[in-house]
Scaffold this motif. Structure first.
Motif, short mmCIF file in Angstrom:
data_model
loop_
_atom_site.label_atom_id
_atom_site.label_comp_id
_atom_site.label_asym_id
_atom_site.label_seq_id
_atom_site.Cartn_x
_atom_site.Cartn_y
_atom_site.Cartn_z
N HIS A 138 -18.80 24.72 -20.84
CA HIS A 138 -18.67 23.55 -19.97
C HIS A 138 -17.28 23.52 -19.33
O HIS A 138 -17.14 23.28 -18.13
N GLU A 139 -16.25 23.78 -20.13
CA GLU A 139 -14.87 23.81 -19.61
C GLU A 139 -14.71 24.90 -18.56
O GLU A 139 -14.10 24.67 -17.51
N ALA A 140 -15.25 26.08 -18.83
CA ALA A 140 -15.14 27.18 -17.87
C ALA A 140 -15.89 26.85 -16.59
O ALA A 140 -15.40 27.12 -15.48
N GLU A 141 -17.07 26.29 -16.73
CA GLU A 141 -17.86 25.92 -15.54
C GLU A 141 -17.17 24.83 -14.73
O GLU A 141 -17.18 24.87 -13.50
N GLN A 142 -16.53 23.90 -15.41
CA GLN A 142 -15.76 22.86 -14.71
C GLN A 142 -14.59 23.48 -13.96
O GLN A 142 -14.31 23.09 -12.83
N SER A 143 -13.92 24.45 -14.58
CA SER A 143 -12.73 25.03 -13.95
C SER A 143 -13.05 25.77 -12.65
O SER A 143 -12.17 25.92 -11.81
N VAL A 144 -14.29 26.24 -12.49
CA VAL A 144 -14.66 26.95 -11.26
C VAL A 144 -15.55 26.10 -10.36
O VAL A 144 -16.05 26.58 -9.35
N GLY A 145 -15.77 24.83 -10.74
CA GLY A 145 -16.52 23.92 -9.88
C GLY A 145 -18.03 24.01 -9.99
O GLY A 145 -18.75 23.59 -9.07
N LEU A 146 -18.55 24.54 -11.09
CA LEU A 146 -20.00 24.62 -11.24
C LEU A 146 -20.61 23.33 -11.76
O LEU A 146 -21.81 23.12 -11.63
N VAL A 147 -19.80 22.51 -12.41
CA VAL A 147 -20.32 21.20 -12.90
C VAL A 147 -19.38 20.09 -12.48
O VAL A 147 -18.25 20.27 -12.15
#
Length: 185
Positions: free
Chosen positions: A176-185
């Motif tokens: 979730h953190e990684a996806e947030q960092s690249v704008g996926l969530v």
């Protein structure tokens, strides 16, 4: 590569290159020996796994065998030394041993194995999606990649133990953190 360039910016000119070679030359023999030791263990485990997979001919185990073959191909690709960072290289024999344990103990646990496989596949799909996004550091991607392998150990070969604490919930938070960092969530 591991000795002179991994984790460092590449030299931009001959002088910088020569400085790097001179500065790291003393570490070359140790790094080479450590790499060779890991490779010997990896290839020995790979050999045993291939033998085990070839012996598993039951149609009831077809999905497990296919998943195991895919995992083996991902862990030990032809370009292994180009795709696996040096800190993870010594961990590969443990992941391969966990895969061998899984295969040796799958009888009577096919349904449970299938459920765990779906959990891992979901994280693998998310990792593939992350790989297509700009902005995620290579180190973070590799950490997630090998966290999935730790989760496999926890799910399929628990008696072998994991390196550090891993769970579906912890991995979910990391993704979730990684996806947030690249704008996926």
């Amino acid at each position: 590569w591991y000795c002179f360039f991994e984790g460092r910016p590449l030299p931009v000119d001959r002088a910088t290159f020569n400085e790097r070679i001179a500065a790291c030359r003393g570490d070359l023999a140790r790094r080479f020996e450590a790499t060779l030791t890991s490779l010997r263990r990896i290839l020995a485990e790979r050999f045993e796994l291939i033998r085990a997979l070839e012996a598993m001919t039951s149609p009831a185990l077809a999905a497990v065998v296919a998943d195991a073959r895919a995992q083996l191909a991902a862990l030990v690709p032809a370009d292994l030394l180009a795709t696996v960072p040096s800190p993870y290289l010594p961990e590969l024999p443990r992941y391969l041993a966990a895969l061998r344990y899984r295969l040796a103990n799958v009888q009577g646990k096919v349904q449970r194995n299938a459920e765990a496989m779906e959990v891992v596949k979901a994280f693998a799909a998310r990792l593939e999606r992350l790989a297509l996004q700009p902005g995620l550091a290579e180190d973070d991607w590799q950490r997630l990649r090998f966290d999935i392998e730790e989760l496999r150990v926890a799910l399929f070969a628990e008696p072998l133990g994991t390196r550090g604490r891993i769970s579906v919930q912890r991995l979910e938070r990391a993704f979730h953190e990684a996806e947030q960092s690249v704008g996926l969530v």
